[in-house]
Design a protein around this motif. Structure first.
Motif, mmCIF file in Angstrom:
data_model
loop_
_atom_site.group_PDB
_atom_site.id
_atom_site.type_symbol
_atom_site.label_atom_id
_atom_site.label_comp_id
_atom_site.label_asym_id
_atom_site.label_seq_id
_atom_site.Cartn_x
_atom_site.Cartn_y
_atom_site.Cartn_z
ATOM 1 N N GLN A 22 39.856 30.713 30.806
ATOM 2 C CA GLN A 22 40.191 31.135 32.212
ATOM 3 C C GLN A 22 40.226 32.444 32.190
ATOM 4 N N ARG A 25 37.544 34.690 31.116
ATOM 5 C CA ARG A 25 36.365 34.750 31.992
ATOM 6 C C ARG A 25 36.558 35.697 33.052
ATOM 7 N N LEU A 26 37.852 35.500 33.667
ATOM 8 C CA LEU A 26 38.396 36.331 34.901
ATOM 9 C C LEU A 26 38.626 37.730 34.493
ATOM 10 N N ARG A 27 38.990 38.151 33.633
ATOM 11 C CA ARG A 27 39.631 39.633 33.117
ATOM 12 C C ARG A 27 38.324 40.511 32.904
ATOM 13 N N THR A 29 35.708 40.340 35.129
ATOM 14 C CA THR A 29 35.163 40.460 36.271
ATOM 15 C C THR A 29 35.099 42.102 36.924
ATOM 16 N N PRO A 30 33.981 42.743 37.018
ATOM 17 C CA PRO A 30 34.039 44.043 37.543
ATOM 18 C C PRO A 30 34.209 44.329 38.857
ATOM 19 N N SER A 33 30.102 45.027 42.505
ATOM 20 C CA SER A 33 29.151 44.077 42.358
ATOM 21 C C SER A 33 27.884 44.693 41.703
ATOM 22 N N TRP A 34 27.070 44.046 41.205
ATOM 23 C CA TRP A 34 26.032 44.546 40.386
ATOM 24 C C TRP A 34 24.877 45.472 41.279
ATOM 25 N N ARG A 274 37.381 43.281 43.386
ATOM 26 C CA ARG A 274 37.253 42.049 42.677
ATOM 27 C C ARG A 274 38.041 41.871 41.572
ATOM 28 N N HIS A 275 37.940 42.898 40.699
ATOM 29 C CA HIS A 275 38.731 42.956 39.394
ATOM 30 C C HIS A 275 40.145 42.726 39.473
ATOM 31 N N ALA A 278 40.952 39.330 40.464
ATOM 32 C CA ALA A 278 40.808 38.045 39.434
ATOM 33 C C ALA A 278 42.129 37.397 39.262
#
Length: 332
Positions: A22, A25-27, A29-30, A33-34, A274-275, A278
């Motif tokens: 977990q 995966r979470l760390r 997160t940019p 957004s793309w 968002r980063h 997380a």
């Protein structure tokens, strides 16, 4: 093993624990957004990018000279406001921008999450353990930093509690060698001056940073705490950071911070990212650019406040939606 220790969770043989999966995966997160990153890449082909210059300007206050170590308490009146995340973020920003040591202490209690956000190289040592290893009056910066947990560039961390008396001793010891010491203080309840004898939870703070959520209740808290401290005995200068914990809920964090500042509560905004949201360790390089600018401006304002002894707010770079300069708080 608890993730609050700051050391890697247990991995058995070739198997990674669910908790580690977990976090991994979470760390990553940019913060943006793309789509936002793609738009910036396209516009960057035809227009000059102001971001590097804005970041340089925002960082100027962080690098101010200090004659003695500045002590900052990060406080709040309710959980879930982003207090610990803000303390960790500012510690990382200040450490990255200075060449002298910075310390951050988790005094939030047994369930404090500072280690989760910083992922130090080892578990955060208790204050008494640090003082036993480094001495009540460390002879050198190496004695001090050797007893603390490395948590980033020029950044060292430990845990402490106002209840056992070691917090103040460690803050004093750290201040001998560290440019800035931040303390993630416990949540304030009732009279802020009743918390271990001061709103900071320890004596000798040079500045208080109140972290309030950008909600109706959070705005009420911000005004209440500022008024309570102003009406009581002399206390360190207070800055407020308004955190966008509920994006899209109908309150504009930039506008509300400006209104607080206009009403006599020196304040700066910190947008939702968002980063950071997380909830695990973060990387400054993965923050949204507007968040990085606001965090750097906030760090500058905080260091300047701790040096000057009066609240100082600065214009917030990148407050406009397009990333260019926008309206911010006036210097005080």
């Amino acid at each position: 093993m608890s993730t609050h220790t700051g050391v890697p969770s247990d991995i058995h043989g070739d198997f990674e624990s669910v908790r580690d999966q977990q976090r991994r995966r979470l760390r990553g997160t940019p913060g943006e957004s793309w789509a936002a990153r793609a738009v910036r890449q396209v516009t960057g082909i035809v227009t000059a990018d102001p971001y590097p210059q804005q970041l340089t300007e925002a960082a100027a206050g962080v690098q101010g000279a200090v004659t003695t170590g500045r002590r900052v308490a990060v406080i709040g009146t309710r959980g879930g406001s982003g207090r610990t995340t803000t303390a960790a973020l500012l510690a990382r920003v200040i450490g990255a921008l200075r060449t002298d040591p910075v310390t951050v202490l988790d005094a939030a209690g047994a369930r404090g999450t500072l280690a989760l956000r910083l992922a130090p190289d080892r578990a955060l040592p208790p204050a008494r353990e640090v003082l036993d290893a480094a001495g009540r009056v460390p002879a050198s910066v190496a004695d001090l930093t050797g007893a603390l947990a490395p948590a980033g560039r020029n950044l060292w961390a430990a845990s402490a509690s106002a209840a056992d008396g070691a917090l103040e001793d460690l803050v004093v010891a750290a201040s001998r060698f560290c440019a800035v010491t931040l303390v993630d203080a416990p949540v304030l309840h009732g009279d802020p001056a009743a918390t271990a004898g001061s709103p900071a939870g320890f004596a000798g703070a040079h500045a208080l940073l109140q972290v309030a959520p950008c909600t109706v209740a959070g705005l009420d808290d911000a005004r209440w705490l500022a008024g309570t401290l102003a009406a009581g005995p002399a206390s360190p200068p207070l800055l407020t950071v308004l955190v966008d914990v509920q994006p899209g809920a109908g309150l504009d964090v930039d506008a509300e911070a400006r209104q607080l500042d206009h009403d006599g509560v020196p304040a700066l905004p910190l947008r939702h990212d968002r980063h950071l949201a997380a909830g695990v360790e973060f990387d400054l390089a993965l923050l949204a650019r507007s968040t990085r600018l606001q965090a750097t401006a906030l760090a500058s304002a905080l260091v300047r406040t701790a040096i000057a002894g009066v609240p100082v707010t600065t214009a917030t770079p990148g407050a406009g939606t397009g990333g260019g300069p926008g309206p911010g708080s006036a210097a005080r």
